[in-house]
Scaffold this motif. Structure first.
Motif, mmCIF file in Angstrom:
data_model
loop_
_atom_site.group_PDB
_atom_site.id
_atom_site.type_symbol
_atom_site.label_atom_id
_atom_site.label_comp_id
_atom_site.label_asym_id
_atom_site.label_seq_id
_atom_site.Cartn_x
_atom_site.Cartn_y
_atom_site.Cartn_z
ATOM 1 N N GLY A 22 -18.493 53.127 72.524
ATOM 2 C CA GLY A 22 -18.469 54.249 73.463
ATOM 3 C C GLY A 22 -18.178 53.837 74.895
ATOM 4 N N ARG A 23 -17.850 52.559 75.103
ATOM 5 C CA ARG A 23 -17.538 52.084 76.457
ATOM 6 C C ARG A 23 -16.451 51.020 76.386
ATOM 7 N NH1 ARG A 23 -21.155 47.294 78.636
ATOM 8 N NH2 ARG A 23 -19.110 46.897 79.419
ATOM 9 N N LEU A 24 -15.877 50.734 77.517
ATOM 10 C CA LEU A 24 -14.858 49.697 77.600
ATOM 11 C C LEU A 24 -15.522 48.320 77.710
ATOM 12 C CD1 LEU A 24 -12.484 51.552 80.056
ATOM 13 C CD2 LEU A 24 -11.954 50.925 77.685
ATOM 14 N N PRO A 25 -14.840 47.268 77.260
ATOM 15 C CA PRO A 25 -15.451 45.941 77.297
ATOM 16 C C PRO A 25 -15.592 45.351 78.701
ATOM 17 C CG PRO A 25 -13.235 45.819 76.395
ATOM 18 C CD PRO A 25 -13.568 47.264 76.562
ATOM 19 N N HIS A 26 -14.712 45.739 79.604
ATOM 20 C CA HIS A 26 -14.778 45.260 80.986
ATOM 21 C C HIS A 26 -14.972 46.456 81.893
ATOM 22 C CE1 HIS A 26 -13.488 41.187 80.013
ATOM 23 N NE2 HIS A 26 -12.581 41.726 79.222
ATOM 24 N N LEU A 27 -15.776 46.273 82.941
ATOM 25 C CA LEU A 27 -16.047 47.359 83.865
ATOM 26 C C LEU A 27 -15.592 46.986 85.267
ATOM 27 C CD1 LEU A 27 -19.646 48.231 82.637
ATOM 28 C CD2 LEU A 27 -17.494 49.305 81.961
ATOM 29 N N GLY A 28 -15.184 47.991 86.018
ATOM 30 C CA GLY A 28 -14.786 47.799 87.401
ATOM 31 C C GLY A 28 -14.710 49.154 88.073
ATOM 32 N N THR A 29 -14.876 49.172 89.387
ATOM 33 C CA THR A 29 -14.861 50.444 90.115
ATOM 34 C C THR A 29 -13.452 50.907 90.433
ATOM 35 O OG1 THR A 29 -15.116 49.275 92.208
ATOM 36 C CG2 THR A 29 -17.136 50.074 91.130
ATOM 37 N N ASN A 30 -12.476 49.988 90.358
ATOM 38 C CA ASN A 30 -11.079 50.354 90.593
ATOM 39 C C ASN A 30 -10.198 49.416 89.775
ATOM 40 O OD1 ASN A 30 -10.581 47.914 92.154
ATOM 41 N ND2 ASN A 30 -11.719 48.915 93.809
ATOM 42 N N ALA A 31 -8.891 49.658 89.805
ATOM 43 C CA ALA A 31 -7.977 48.869 88.985
ATOM 44 C C ALA A 31 -8.012 47.389 89.342
ATOM 45 C CB ALA A 31 -6.554 49.412 89.114
ATOM 46 N N GLY A 32 -8.107 47.072 90.619
ATOM 47 C CA GLY A 32 -8.150 45.669 91.042
ATOM 48 C C GLY A 32 -9.381 44.946 90.533
ATOM 49 N N ASP A 33 -10.550 45.573 90.668
ATOM 50 C CA ASP A 33 -11.789 44.970 90.169
ATOM 51 C C ASP A 33 -11.741 44.797 88.656
ATOM 52 O OD1 ASP A 33 -12.843 44.910 92.729
ATOM 53 O OD2 ASP A 33 -14.122 46.683 92.441
ATOM 54 N N LEU A 34 -11.197 45.791 87.992
ATOM 55 C CA LEU A 34 -11.093 45.736 86.532
ATOM 56 C C LEU A 34 -10.147 44.619 86.109
ATOM 57 C CD1 LEU A 34 -12.057 47.031 83.950
ATOM 58 C CD2 LEU A 34 -10.311 48.772 84.221
ATOM 59 N N ALA A 35 -9.013 44.494 86.793
ATOM 60 C CA ALA A 35 -8.057 43.424 86.485
ATOM 61 C C ALA A 35 -8.715 42.056 86.676
ATOM 62 C CB ALA A 35 -6.811 43.553 87.356
ATOM 63 N N LYS A 36 -9.480 41.889 87.743
ATOM 64 C CA LYS A 36 -10.184 40.619 87.982
ATOM 65 C C LYS A 36 -11.182 40.334 86.859
ATOM 66 C CE LYS A 36 -9.914 40.810 92.982
ATOM 67 N NZ LYS A 36 -10.653 41.108 94.213
ATOM 68 N N ALA A 37 -11.894 41.364 86.422
ATOM 69 C CA ALA A 37 -12.872 41.184 85.346
ATOM 70 C C ALA A 37 -12.184 40.775 84.046
ATOM 71 C CB ALA A 37 -13.682 42.469 85.140
ATOM 72 N N ILE A 38 -11.034 41.365 83.769
ATOM 73 C CA ILE A 38 -10.309 41.052 82.534
ATOM 74 C C ILE A 38 -9.747 39.647 82.587
ATOM 75 C CG2 ILE A 38 -8.265 41.639 81.151
ATOM 76 C CD1 ILE A 38 -8.811 44.601 81.989
ATOM 77 N N VAL A 39 -9.118 39.296 83.699
ATOM 78 C CA VAL A 39 -8.509 37.979 83.833
ATOM 79 C C VAL A 39 -9.567 36.882 83.918
ATOM 80 C CG1 VAL A 39 -7.091 36.516 85.349
ATOM 81 C CG2 VAL A 39 -6.380 38.862 84.859
ATOM 82 N N GLY A 40 -10.701 37.197 84.544
ATOM 83 C CA GLY A 40 -11.694 36.172 84.822
ATOM 84 C C GLY A 40 -12.778 35.954 83.806
ATOM 85 N N GLY A 41 -12.847 36.745 82.773
ATOM 86 C CA GLY A 41 -13.970 36.546 81.875
ATOM 87 C C GLY A 41 -13.797 37.152 80.508
ATOM 88 N N ASN A 42 -14.797 36.940 79.702
ATOM 89 C CA ASN A 42 -14.828 37.498 78.356
ATOM 90 C C ASN A 42 -15.654 38.771 78.354
ATOM 91 O OD1 ASN A 42 -13.290 35.529 77.002
ATOM 92 N ND2 ASN A 42 -15.022 34.132 77.080
#
Length: 181
Positions: free
Chosen positions: A120-140
């Protein structure tokens, strides 16, 4: 298409186990079919996965650009771009960083869609596209088991390594194609 996007079905809540498996198998088969034909969707997400009233999966948004070949015989590549966090949320790190799109792109996105359907949720969270991209690129991503208690049942029921293998950040660590396996 007379269907509803899967994203509308999973807003904040996981699908029940039977619905999850019914849709997951159909979705995997559809992506496997694309890959067997040499196609890459390149923008697979819960908004492009549609479900009909009879619970049949349809994939929308296949970009015709993916069907083109350059004069030198090399396939063109589709790079999803955008600042919409919902679009970025399904992109693998390699696509975010501008690397070539290949079947592993769809495998990663498929893993994100399945993660969302099961938790029911996405695996990576972020408040905007940039934060989300950093979370995806930077971690599991957080384990589906940790994200939702009942996800443990779903996670244990998936074929070995599918959920974890599909969502791995590095392309070399990711399952090569939905057609292999």
């Amino acid at each position: 298409i007379d269907a509803q996007a899967v994203s509308k079905r999973v807003t904040g809540k996981a699908l029940d186990r039977a619905a999850f498996f019914r849709l997951a198998y159909q979705l995997t088969d559809a992506v496997r079919f694309l890959h067997a034909k040499g196609l890459v969707h390149g923008n697979l997400n819960a908004d492009s996965v549609m479900m009909t009233a009879s619970a049949q999966i349809r994939i929308a948004g296949l970009n015709l650009h993916n069907l083109l070949t350059r004069p030198d015989g090399i396939s063109t590549q589709f790079q999803q771009k955008g600042s919409d966090p919902r679009s970025v949320a399904y992109m693998p790190p390699d696509q975010i960083t501008g690397q070539r799109v290949d079947p592993r792109t769809d495998v990663y996105s498929l893993g994100v869609v399945m993660y969302e359907m099961s938790t029911g949720r996405l695996p990576h969270l972020g408040t905007n596209a940039g934060d989300l991209a950093k979370a995806i690129v930077g971690g599991n991503p957080m384990s589906p088991k940790a994200a939702r208690t009942c996800a443990a049942v779903v996670g244990e029921s998936l074929p070995e390594g599918l959920a974890d293998g599909a969502a791995r950040g590095r392309p070399a660590a990711r399952i090569n194609s939905s057609a292999s396996g």
